[in-house]
Every structure is written in C-alpha cells, then in structure tokens.
Design an enzyme around this catalytic site. Structure first.
Site, mmCIF file in Angstrom:
data_model
loop_
_atom_site.group_PDB
_atom_site.id
_atom_site.type_symbol
_atom_site.label_atom_id
_atom_site.label_comp_id
_atom_site.label_asym_id
_atom_site.label_seq_id
_atom_site.Cartn_x
_atom_site.Cartn_y
_atom_site.Cartn_z
ATOM 1 N N ASP A 72 20.005 -16.572 -29.254
ATOM 2 C CA ASP A 72 21.268 -17.063 -28.702
ATOM 3 C C ASP A 72 22.195 -17.268 -29.899
ATOM 4 O OD1 ASP A 72 23.252 -18.197 -27.012
ATOM 5 O OD2 ASP A 72 22.489 -20.207 -27.452
ATOM 6 N N GLU A 86 21.769 -12.284 -26.782
ATOM 7 C CA GLU A 86 22.883 -12.475 -25.856
ATOM 8 C C GLU A 86 24.124 -11.788 -26.405
ATOM 9 O OE1 GLU A 86 25.331 -16.344 -24.551
ATOM 10 O OE2 GLU A 86 23.220 -16.403 -23.953
ATOM 11 N N ASP A 111 19.538 -27.025 -26.557
ATOM 12 C CA ASP A 111 19.832 -26.053 -25.499
ATOM 13 C C ASP A 111 19.980 -24.636 -26.035
ATOM 14 O OD1 ASP A 111 22.289 -26.583 -26.714
ATOM 15 O OD2 ASP A 111 23.391 -26.671 -24.832
#
Length: 172
Positions: A14, A74, A146
């Site tokens: 990410d 991503e 996260d």
C-alpha cells in the site's frame, strides 16, 4: 494420486510517501496465511530522495527476507489532490524498483478492486476491510496500522485475481 497444492509467497504493498504499508501472505491452494506485515514511515522534514531511499531499502529487506514470487500493489488514485498523487506515485516507484530484480509476477489493483476482492463491494470502508483481512488470514486481532492492513488486502486480492500464474486447479 494425492497432489500437494502449489505454494507461493505474495507481497502486498500500500504505497504512500509518509506511510508505505507492506504485508506478506503465503498461499497454498485455497489456504492463506499471514507471514508478516508492517509500515514504513517517512517524515516531511526529510528530503524527498532520503524518503524514497528509505522505502526502497526497507522493501528490499522485506523481499530479501521473505522471497516473494508475486507482488500486489495498489494503483495511485488521483482524485483532486494531484500533488499527493505524484508523491504516492514516487513512493510506489521506489517500492516496485525494490522488487523488480527478484520478483516474477506483479499485479496492480485499484482500491475499488481490492475492496471488492476482500469485502465483496468496492465501496467498503476501512473498518470492513480490516475486519475481513483479520478474518481471512485468521489473525487474533486486526492488523495495525491501517496501511499494513491495506497491504495485506492487496496480497489477498492478488491471490483471488491472479489465477493464471498460480494454476487454476489450485486457485481459490
């Protein structure tokens, strides 16, 4: 004749200039297992080349330690803040460069594709993604921060979508 399902190691990323999450998932047949996860943090007080080098060197260390055969990253979402999108793109490039010489298969997925693969809807919120990552990988608690959870979600997405390089007989 019993056949042992294929096994592969998937590195999910990410990307972000301030926070680049990473997660390593082992896939054997339909089983997924979390091997490790973390987050690379850089600070705005650092010069850009130093921030990018930190991302590059730490992702390189993850690749050397876990030897993934696949990387799932991503894509950059442009929205209205193009400055942020360019910074994310640079971090993404540093992470991909760290993987380029040793990893065989790459997958790129939009945030919507990742959410769809994990939760079943492309409009899922972060809490839903974190819950499903925890559930799908059998973790005792949700992965934190996260950004690491998002990286694990990217790896799970790869396991669900990239069937050609794994063999359809053993795929999910």
């Amino acid at each position: 004749m019993h056949r042992t399902p294929q096994k592969r190691i998937i590195l999910g990323i990410d990307p972000g200039l301030a926070h680049t999450g990473w997660g390593v998932v082992a896939q054997q047949g339909a089983r997924l297992a979390c091997m490790a996860y973390g987050c690379i943090e850089t600070h705005s007080s650092q010069q850009l080349p130093d921030r990018l080098f930190k991302i590059y060197s730490q992702i390189s260390a993850v690749v050397a330690r876990y030897q993934p055969s696949c990387v799932s990253i991503e894509t950059v979402w442009f929205g209205t803040n193009t400055t942020s999108a360019f910074a994310t793109g640079q971090a993404r490039g540093a992470a991909l460069a760290a993987c380029a010489s040793t990893v065989a298969h790459f997958g790129e997925y939009s945030p919507k594709q990742i959410k769809l693969a994990i939760v079943g809807t492309g409009s899922a919120d972060k809490a839903q993604v974190e819950y499903m990552v925890q559930h799908l990988l059998g973790l005792k608690s949700k992965p934190e921060p996260d950004h690491a959870a998002d990286a694990l979600a990217a790896a799970i997405c790869f396991a669900n979508y990239d069937l050609a390089s794994f063999g359809k007989a053993d795929a999910l």
